[in-house]
Scaffold this active site. Structure first.
Site, PDB file in Angstrom:
ATOM      1  N   ASP A  38       6.441  -1.962  28.652  1.00 30.65           N
ATOM      2  CA  ASP A  38       4.999  -2.133  28.887  1.00 30.65           C
ATOM      3  C   ASP A  38       4.645  -1.872  30.341  1.00 30.65           C
ATOM      4  O   ASP A  38       3.619  -1.284  30.645  1.00 30.65           O
ATOM      5  CB  ASP A  38       4.556  -3.558  28.527  1.00 30.65           C
ATOM      6  CG  ASP A  38       4.290  -3.669  27.046  1.00 30.65           C
ATOM      7  OD1 ASP A  38       4.223  -2.612  26.384  1.00 30.65           O
ATOM      8  OD2 ASP A  38       4.167  -4.811  26.556  1.00 30.65           O
ATOM      9  N   LEU A  84       3.977  12.998  -7.501  1.00 30.54           N
ATOM     10  CA  LEU A  84       5.214  13.144  -8.267  1.00 30.54           C
ATOM     11  C   LEU A  84       5.062  12.553  -9.659  1.00 30.54           C
ATOM     12  O   LEU A  84       4.352  11.571  -9.846  1.00 30.54           O
ATOM     13  CB  LEU A  84       6.345  12.399  -7.565  1.00 30.54           C
ATOM     14  CG  LEU A  84       6.796  12.941  -6.214  1.00 30.54           C
ATOM     15  CD1 LEU A  84       7.790  11.985  -5.584  1.00 30.54           C
ATOM     16  CD2 LEU A  84       7.430  14.316  -6.377  1.00 30.54           C
ATOM     17  N   LYS A 115      11.984   6.248  -1.789  1.00 25.59           N
ATOM     18  CA  LYS A 115      10.537   6.425  -1.953  1.00 25.59           C
ATOM     19  C   LYS A 115       9.846   5.301  -1.189  1.00 25.59           C
ATOM     20  O   LYS A 115       9.931   4.136  -1.565  1.00 25.59           O
ATOM     21  CB  LYS A 115      10.167   6.392  -3.435  1.00 25.59           C
ATOM     22  CG  LYS A 115       8.701   6.692  -3.681  1.00 25.59           C
ATOM     23  CD  LYS A 115       8.463   6.936  -5.159  1.00 25.59           C
ATOM     24  CE  LYS A 115       7.070   7.438  -5.429  1.00 25.59           C
ATOM     25  NZ  LYS A 115       6.004   6.584  -4.932  1.00 25.59           N
ATOM     26  N   ARG A 136      -4.007  12.303   2.619  1.00 26.95           N
ATOM     27  CA  ARG A 136      -3.833  13.181   1.474  1.00 26.95           C
ATOM     28  C   ARG A 136      -5.183  13.505   0.835  1.00 26.95           C
ATOM     29  O   ARG A 136      -5.402  14.600   0.361  1.00 26.95           O
ATOM     30  CB  ARG A 136      -2.931  12.479   0.456  1.00 26.95           C
ATOM     31  CG  ARG A 136      -2.772  13.241  -0.822  1.00 26.95           C
ATOM     32  CD  ARG A 136      -1.759  12.546  -1.722  1.00 26.95           C
ATOM     33  NE  ARG A 136      -1.570  13.317  -2.922  1.00 26.95           N
ATOM     34  CZ  ARG A 136      -2.352  13.263  -3.985  1.00 26.95           C
ATOM     35  NH1 ARG A 136      -3.370  12.445  -3.997  1.00 26.95           N
ATOM     36  NH2 ARG A 136      -2.108  14.008  -5.027  1.00 26.95           N
ATOM     37  N   GLU A 172       5.325   9.504   5.071  1.00 28.78           N
ATOM     38  CA  GLU A 172       4.662   8.302   4.604  1.00 28.78           C
ATOM     39  C   GLU A 172       4.412   7.348   5.767  1.00 28.78           C
ATOM     40  O   GLU A 172       5.314   7.065   6.553  1.00 28.78           O
ATOM     41  CB  GLU A 172       5.589   7.640   3.567  1.00 28.78           C
ATOM     42  CG  GLU A 172       4.920   6.669   2.668  1.00 28.78           C
ATOM     43  CD  GLU A 172       4.290   7.321   1.427  1.00 28.78           C
ATOM     44  OE1 GLU A 172       4.176   8.580   1.379  1.00 28.78           O
ATOM     45  OE2 GLU A 172       3.913   6.575   0.522  1.00 28.78           O
ATOM     46  N   TYR A 220       9.231  13.171   5.235  1.00 23.42           N
ATOM     47  CA  TYR A 220       9.989  13.629   4.067  1.00 23.42           C
ATOM     48  C   TYR A 220       9.828  15.105   3.736  1.00 23.42           C
ATOM     49  O   TYR A 220      10.474  15.601   2.823  1.00 23.42           O
ATOM     50  CB  TYR A 220       9.736  12.752   2.833  1.00 23.42           C
ATOM     51  CG  TYR A 220       8.297  12.599   2.392  1.00 23.42           C
ATOM     52  CD1 TYR A 220       7.578  13.672   1.907  1.00 23.42           C
ATOM     53  CD2 TYR A 220       7.678  11.353   2.423  1.00 23.42           C
ATOM     54  CE1 TYR A 220       6.267  13.521   1.487  1.00 23.42           C
ATOM     55  CE2 TYR A 220       6.373  11.196   2.013  1.00 23.42           C
ATOM     56  CZ  TYR A 220       5.670  12.284   1.543  1.00 23.42           C
ATOM     57  OH  TYR A 220       4.386  12.137   1.127  1.00 23.42           O
ATOM     58  N   LYS A 306      11.705   5.581 -10.613  1.00 17.50           N
ATOM     59  CA  LYS A 306      11.173   4.304 -10.152  1.00 17.50           C
ATOM     60  C   LYS A 306      12.121   3.139 -10.457  1.00 17.50           C
ATOM     61  O   LYS A 306      12.913   3.192 -11.390  1.00 17.50           O
ATOM     62  CB  LYS A 306       9.824   4.038 -10.846  1.00 17.50           C
ATOM     63  CG  LYS A 306       8.756   5.071 -10.548  1.00 17.50           C
ATOM     64  CD  LYS A 306       8.276   5.054  -9.116  1.00 17.50           C
ATOM     65  CE  LYS A 306       7.172   4.078  -8.866  1.00 17.50           C
ATOM     66  NZ  LYS A 306       5.873   4.489  -9.362  1.00 17.50           N
ATOM     67  N   CYS A 403     -24.827 -13.113 -21.412  1.00 18.60           N
ATOM     68  CA  CYS A 403     -26.204 -13.137 -21.920  1.00 18.60           C
ATOM     69  C   CYS A 403     -26.323 -13.796 -23.294  1.00 18.60           C
ATOM     70  O   CYS A 403     -27.403 -13.837 -23.871  1.00 18.60           O
ATOM     71  CB  CYS A 403     -26.765 -11.716 -21.963  1.00 18.60           C
ATOM     72  SG  CYS A 403     -25.995 -10.712 -23.252  1.00 18.60           S
ATOM     73  N   CYS A 418     -20.495  -6.355 -25.809  1.00 21.09           N
ATOM     74  CA  CYS A 418     -21.800  -6.993 -25.786  1.00 21.09           C
ATOM     75  C   CYS A 418     -22.801  -5.866 -26.015  1.00 21.09           C
ATOM     76  O   CYS A 418     -22.873  -4.936 -25.212  1.00 21.09           O
ATOM     77  CB  CYS A 418     -22.037  -7.646 -24.423  1.00 21.09           C
ATOM     78  SG  CYS A 418     -23.791  -7.990 -24.146  1.00 21.09           S
ATOM     79  N   CYS A 423     -28.117  -6.790 -20.669  1.00 18.65           N
ATOM     80  CA  CYS A 423     -27.228  -7.882 -20.255  1.00 18.65           C
ATOM     81  C   CYS A 423     -27.065  -7.870 -18.735  1.00 18.65           C
ATOM     82  O   CYS A 423     -26.751  -6.853 -18.128  1.00 18.65           O
ATOM     83  CB  CYS A 423     -25.879  -7.717 -20.942  1.00 18.65           C
ATOM     84  SG  CYS A 423     -24.590  -8.768 -20.289  1.00 18.65           S
TER      85      CYS A 423
HETATM   86  S1  IVH Z   1       8.224  13.817  -1.810  1.00 17.92           S
HETATM   87  C1  IVH Z   1       5.090  16.293  -4.138  1.00 17.92           C
HETATM   88  N1  IVH Z   1       9.524  11.836  -0.742  1.00 17.92           N
HETATM   89  O1  IVH Z   1       5.248   9.213  -3.179  1.00 17.92           O
HETATM   90  C2  IVH Z   1       4.855  15.165  -3.224  1.00 17.92           C
HETATM   91  N2  IVH Z   1       7.323  11.421  -1.532  1.00 17.92           N
HETATM   92  O2  IVH Z   1       4.365   9.608  -5.977  1.00 17.92           O
HETATM   93  C3  IVH Z   1       5.971  15.100  -2.239  1.00 17.92           C
HETATM   94  N3  IVH Z   1       6.536   9.153  -1.170  1.00 17.92           N
HETATM   95  O3  IVH Z   1       2.400  11.121  -2.544  1.00 17.92           O
HETATM   96  C4  IVH Z   1       6.571  13.820  -2.318  1.00 17.92           C
HETATM   97  N4  IVH Z   1       8.338   8.429  -0.169  1.00 17.92           N
HETATM   98  O4  IVH Z   1       3.265   9.719  -0.640  1.00 17.92           O
HETATM   99  C5  IVH Z   1       8.387  12.225  -1.315  1.00 17.92           C
HETATM  100  N5  IVH Z   1      10.779  10.214   0.275  1.00 17.92           N
HETATM  101  C6  IVH Z   1       9.640  10.588  -0.290  1.00 17.92           C
HETATM  102  C7  IVH Z   1       8.552   9.712  -0.480  1.00 17.92           C
HETATM  103  C8  IVH Z   1       7.410  10.174  -1.120  1.00 17.92           C
HETATM  104  C9  IVH Z   1       7.124   8.120  -0.597  1.00 17.92           C
HETATM  105  C10 IVH Z   1       5.184   9.137  -1.779  1.00 17.92           C
HETATM  106  C11 IVH Z   1       4.308  10.278  -1.358  1.00 17.92           C
HETATM  107  C12 IVH Z   1       3.763  10.887  -2.617  1.00 17.92           C
HETATM  108  C13 IVH Z   1       4.090   9.839  -3.631  1.00 17.92           C
HETATM  109  C14 IVH Z   1       4.351  10.511  -4.949  1.00 17.92           C
END
Ligand code: IVH
Length: 657
Positions: A38, A84, A115, A136, A172, A220, A306, A403, A418, A423
């Site tokens: 700082d 994705l 992810k 985005r 991200e 990424y 996922k 209502c 309804c 209403c």
């Molecule tokens: S590749 C075609 N790699 O997940 C889009 N995405 O569900 C390229 N995300 O909108 C995505 N970590 O914001 C990629 N290691 C990673 C990621 C990642 C998070 C997010 C990204 C994308 C979303 C898709």
């Protein structure tokens, strides 16, 4: 100190601060204390204040937040920012891989990544300097949030090493668990969801807010001429540019290896200092990835694998029946707040009366709730052993809770409705929807104020909003002279609107944002849409021949416009607002594709054309604007030449788009 000496010192300070920043924010190495860093920054700022002409836009001092902006500039992405497709099991992952193997003969390797659960942004560097950062948005057009992104220390303001003249980095923005906890501690547990905090901070016009929230960035992807052939090499390059690429990412030679990777990260997940909701699997070979193209909004060559939804137990404190804007009644369980998948959950949908019967969920019950990503949490099970004595089964009301009109079930639907169009609850919900972000986007006009306006009788329908005056608002709770004036200004400001937002705002059943865009593009004018809907019986095909609009949606559009009350409301409203003309189909450029494109699949090319506002046709006529010609073109090519239609090769086409 002379100016030359100051300049020398400034350069050294910048390099030193930059080195520590990189070590700390990218490499996770703390080399000097925060206080020491700082004070280096302080010295730099002091010198720069004395010689403002020595300030450069990539100086570490420029991460300091600036004045609030009046609004965000829109930015068109160089290439659409896709999303994705998700898979939730190994079986689904195998199916994905099988589909790919049908489209390519290459043996593929996979690059598996964490992810990150945050929000996607794009960063543009020209000659190594960060010149633009955007959200985005809808994937095609985002918002220019450069100033906010510059406050994120893990984003380099200039690239390291050798770089092409233009580099776009995607990644991200997220919040670490530690920074999120600290923020909540500072601000009295105000925030439930770290992703919303990140997104909210990046979309603030005042960059001081982003600066105070401590966000992070993980890269990424990179769009640039990098002379590399694999996605893993892209990541190595990103690191050389000075970005943080996740050290847990890994090359996998087989699906079994991916499975092990997925299981390992899942186990490790609690210990990580950020939230992750799965792993992203990419085809590592960039040429194969490109050749696979995309379907809809997602590339074929990557998939999000996922993690299973997270579960938690909690207690049902009440069951409410909500009335939506279309009159549909939705039961909602109010829960004792509990943390699931990184978010505090205090409500769960019970979907409909049948679902309540199936679960036999009662007030006082202990239940298991499950939540995956953004999806609204569900109650999956009632732990009946923990049920207190003397509970009663929940009885779905027979009258509208707002209502008191007797409710109805429509044939073929599970929901109760309804049927009363007057209403109070429906009216209120329609107004919430009307002013919402994707509709008229009237800032400062939230549910509480709408409730007041409706209660005191100032607003009954949409048009009433536009005749309000500051004097009407001032006597109400929460208003003073200034705030009343400000809200009226916001309303006036919102009264010029694009056609698609307008159509969405009307709240026609089944007409969401996407459908509204299709209708706006098709008709270009609300009067034409209305005529088509009202004259539907005579002009039968008009609505149904529109891509993406089926019977049900067409029927609901017809119902909406044929209703006398809606018609009257619409007439009033149209006198108060101004709809910007949107491009009707006739003025959209028409493209015809022929031959094999080498870097895009047919579907991907069509998608790109449509996303850019064009139209794809299958035959060449004098109305065709462009014919895109790939390898071995067919007779369409000859016809185009004959008719003198403009011909584009693949490169020209890509440049144009
Ligand atoms: S590749 C075609 N790699 O997940 C889009 N995405 O569900 C390229 N995300 O909108 C995505 N970590 O914001 C990629 N290691 C990673 C990621 C990642 C998070 C997010 C990204 C994308 C979303 C898709």
């Amino acid at each position: 100190m002379t100016k030359a000496q100051a300049q020398q010192r400034i350069i050294q300070l910048r390099q030193e601060i930059e080195r520590y920043r990189y070590a700390y924010h990218v490499l996770d190495r703390q080399e000097i204390s925060e206080a020491a860093l700082d004070s280096l920054k302080h010295e730099l700022v002091t010198l720069e204040q004395r010689y403002p002409d020595l300030i450069t836009s990539d100086s570490p001092s420029q991460r300091v937040a600036g004045q609030p902006l009046p609004g965000f500039k829109k930015v068109r992405h160089t290439r659409p920012m896709l999303s994705l497709n998700d898979v939730f099991s190994f079986q689904e992952l195998q199916n994905w891989a099988k589909r790919i193997q049908k489209l390519t003969t290459a043996t593929v390797q996979y690059y598996a990544e964490i992810k990150m659960d945050g929000l996607a942004v794009s960063l543009i560097y020209r000659h190594g300097q960060l010149v633009e950062g955007s959200t985005r948005g809808d994937g095609i057009v985002g918002e220019d949030v450069t100033e906010n992104l510059k406050t994120i220390e893990s984003i380099p303001l200039h690239l390291q090493g050798n770089y092409p003249s233009t580099v776009e980095v995607r990644g991200e923005v997220y919040m670490t668990k530690r920074d999120f906890a600290a923020l909540n501690q500072r601000e009295g547990n105000k925030y439930a969801n770290p992703r919303n905090v990140s997104a909210g901070s990046i979309r603030q016009l005042d960059s001081r807010i982003a600066a105070s929230r401590k966000l992070s960035f993980m890269a990424y992807d990179c769009v640039a001429d990098l002379k590399v052939t694999t996605h893993s090499a892209v990541h190595a390059q990103l690191q050389q540019f000075g970005f943080r690429s996740n050290p847990l990412n890994q090359l996998c030679a087989s699906l079994d290896q991916i499975q092990v990777y997925h299981a390992t990260i899942l186990k490790q997940r609690e210990q990580l200092d950020y939230w992750t909701d799965g792993v992203v699997i990419n085809i590592d070979d960039l040429a194969v990835f490109a050749q696979l193209g995309s379907v809809g909004k997602a590339p074929r060559g990557a998939v999000a694998y996922k993690f299973p939804a997270e579960q938690a137990t909690t207690i049902v404190q009440a069951i409410q029946v909500q009335v939506g804007r279309t009159g549909a009644l939705t039961p909602v369980a109010e829960l004792r707040p509990v943390l699931v998948a990184g978010t505090t959950v205090s409500r769960a949908t019970l979907h409909n009366a049948d679902e309540i019967d199936r679960l036999d969920v009662r007030v006082g019950d202990t239940v298991i709730i499950s939540k995956a990503g953004d999806i609204i949490p569900d109650i999956v099970q009632v732990l009946t052993n923990l049920r207190p004595a003397h509970t009663k089964p929940f009885r779905f009301p027979s009258r509208c809770p707002a209502c008191n009109t007797a409710i109805e079930r429509r044939s073929g639907e599970v929901a109760y409705y309804c049927p009363n169009p007057n209403c109070f609850a429906q009216q209120r919900e329609r107004l919430y929807h009307f002013v919402s972000k994707a509709g008229f986007d009237i800032r400062g006009l939230g549910p509480k104020i709408i409730d007041q306006l409706v209660t005191v009788g100032l607003v009954q329908n949409f048009a009433d909003l536009f005749i309000l005056t500051p004097g009407d608002l001032e006597p109400l709770e929460r208003f003073a002279e200034k705030s009343a004036y400000k809200l009226i200004q916001e309303i006036q400001h919102a009264s010029t609107i694009s056609l698609e937002r307008f159509i969405y705002a009307l709240g026609i059943r089944h007409v969401g944002e996407e459908t509204a865009i299709v209708l706006a593009q098709q008709f270009g004018d609300v009067k034409k849409l209305r005529q088509a809907a009202v004259g539907y019986n005579r002009d039968h095909d008009l609505l149904q021949n529109i891509p993406d609009i089926g019977d049900v949606v067409a029927g609901s559009i017809v119902d909406y416009f044929s209703d006398k009350k809606n018609a009257k409301q619409l007439d009033h409203l149209l006198k108060k607002i101004h709809i910007e003309k949107s491009q009707p189909v006739g003025t959209r450029k028409t493209f015809v594709l022929t031959g094999t494109l080498t870097t895009l699949t047919r579907d991907a090319a069509k998608q790109i054309i449509r996303q850019a506002g064009g139209k794809v046709s299958s035959s060449v006529s004098a109305q065709t604007d462009y014919v895109v010609v790939g390898d071995n073109p067919g007779s369409k090519y000859d016809k185009a030449k004959q008719l003198g239609v403009k011909i584009l090769n693949e490169d020209q086409f890509k440049k144009m788009i």
